[in-house]
Scaffold this motif. Structure first.
Motif, PDB file in Angstrom:
ATOM      1  N   CYS A   1      -1.671  -1.114  -4.274  1.00 40.96           N
ATOM      2  CA  CYS A   1      -2.698  -0.073  -4.277  1.00 40.96           C
ATOM      3  C   CYS A   1      -2.097   1.195  -3.689  1.00 40.96           C
ATOM      4  CB  CYS A   1      -3.894  -0.503  -3.426  1.00 40.96           C
ATOM      5  SG  CYS A   1      -4.719  -1.987  -4.002  1.00 40.96           S
TER       6      CYS A   1
ATOM      7  N   THR B   1      -8.502  -6.569  -4.851  1.00 40.26           N
ATOM      8  CA  THR B   1      -8.238  -5.184  -5.236  1.00 40.26           C
ATOM      9  C   THR B   1      -6.758  -4.994  -5.498  1.00 40.26           C
ATOM     10  OG1 THR B   1     -10.074  -4.449  -3.863  1.00 40.26           O
ATOM     11  CG2 THR B   1      -8.489  -2.790  -4.521  1.00 40.26           C
ATOM     12  N   THR B   2      -6.427  -4.545  -6.713  1.00 39.38           N
ATOM     13  CA  THR B   2      -5.052  -4.208  -7.044  1.00 39.38           C
ATOM     14  C   THR B   2      -5.052  -3.119  -8.109  1.00 39.38           C
ATOM     15  OG1 THR B   2      -2.861  -5.092  -7.589  1.00 39.38           O
ATOM     16  CG2 THR B   2      -4.715  -5.975  -8.830  1.00 39.38           C
TER      17      THR B   2
ATOM     18  N   GLN C   1      -5.482   0.018  -7.672  1.00 40.79           N
ATOM     19  CA  GLN C   1      -6.417   1.104  -7.381  1.00 40.79           C
ATOM     20  C   GLN C   1      -5.729   2.264  -6.685  1.00 40.79           C
ATOM     21  OE1 GLN C   1      -9.742   0.935  -8.395  1.00 40.79           O
ATOM     22  NE2 GLN C   1      -8.845  -0.809  -9.430  1.00 40.79           N
TER      23      GLN C   1
ATOM     24  N   ARG D   1      -5.976   2.110   4.700  1.00 42.51           N
ATOM     25  CA  ARG D   1      -4.779   1.269   4.572  1.00 42.51           C
ATOM     26  C   ARG D   1      -5.101  -0.167   4.998  1.00 42.51           C
ATOM     27  NH1 ARG D   1      -1.881   2.561   8.862  1.00 42.51           N
ATOM     28  NH2 ARG D   1      -1.554   4.660   8.084  1.00 42.51           N
TER      29      ARG D   1
ATOM     30  N   TRP E   1      -8.055  -1.582   5.146  1.00 35.76           N
ATOM     31  CA  TRP E   1      -9.025  -2.169   4.219  1.00 35.76           C
ATOM     32  C   TRP E   1      -8.341  -2.652   2.941  1.00 35.76           C
ATOM     33  CZ3 TRP E   1     -10.823  -1.191  -0.705  1.00 35.76           C
ATOM     34  CH2 TRP E   1     -11.943  -1.918  -1.081  1.00 35.76           C
ATOM     35  N   LEU E   2      -7.475  -1.820   2.368  1.00 35.54           N
ATOM     36  CA  LEU E   2      -6.770  -2.206   1.141  1.00 35.54           C
ATOM     37  C   LEU E   2      -5.876  -3.425   1.378  1.00 35.54           C
ATOM     38  CD1 LEU E   2      -5.807   1.275  -0.339  1.00 35.54           C
ATOM     39  CD2 LEU E   2      -7.413  -0.380  -1.321  1.00 35.54           C
TER      40      LEU E   2
ATOM     41  N   VAL F   1       0.870  -1.176   0.000  1.00 38.70           N
ATOM     42  CA  VAL F   1       0.000   0.000   0.000  1.00 38.70           C
ATOM     43  C   VAL F   1       0.908   1.226   0.000  1.00 38.70           C
ATOM     44  CG1 VAL F   1      -1.794   1.278   1.212  1.00 38.70           C
ATOM     45  CG2 VAL F   1      -1.812  -1.220   1.267  1.00 38.70           C
TER      46      VAL F   1
END
Length: 105
Positions: A64, A90-91, A93, A81, A83-84, A31
């Motif tokens: 992300c 998810t990537t 984003q 942070r 959550w990601l 992240v």
């Protein structure tokens, strides 16, 4: 492999981001936190590099970014942070966190 955070602040460059992503060791997710004090042109270059770098890292690592706006609440940044880091599908984003205006203003 766990999550790794790359915090970029004033003076950061897209080259520094690329080096940090490529040379930082194995991680399931990276992240990137982009601080509001980065020069505008460099900030846009950094944010534009996230999707191509995510493709390069896949499938072993998700990448992300958080586009931290001026006055953003640190608690909101920390929550995003976390959550990601856990959002397994998810990537690539970029999510913006901005200051919320006072309700009475």
């Amino acid at each position: 492999m766990g999550a790794r955070v790359i915090a970029l602040a004033a003076g950061a460059t897209v080259g520094a981001l690329v080096d940090a992503v490529r040379g930082g060791g194995a991680a399931a997710v990276i992240v990137v936190e982009v601080a509001p004090d980065i020069a505008a042109l460099e900030r846009h270059l950094i944010l534009a590099a996230i999707a191509p770098l995510a493709i390069e890292c896949a499938p072993a690592t998700r990448l992300c970014a958080i586009d931290v706006g001026e006055g953003a609440d640190p608690a909101d940044v920390a929550a995003l942070r976390d959550w990601l880091a856990g959002a397994e599908c998810t990537t690539g984003q970029v999510v913006a966190v901005k200051r919320v205006a006072d309700a009475g203003a």
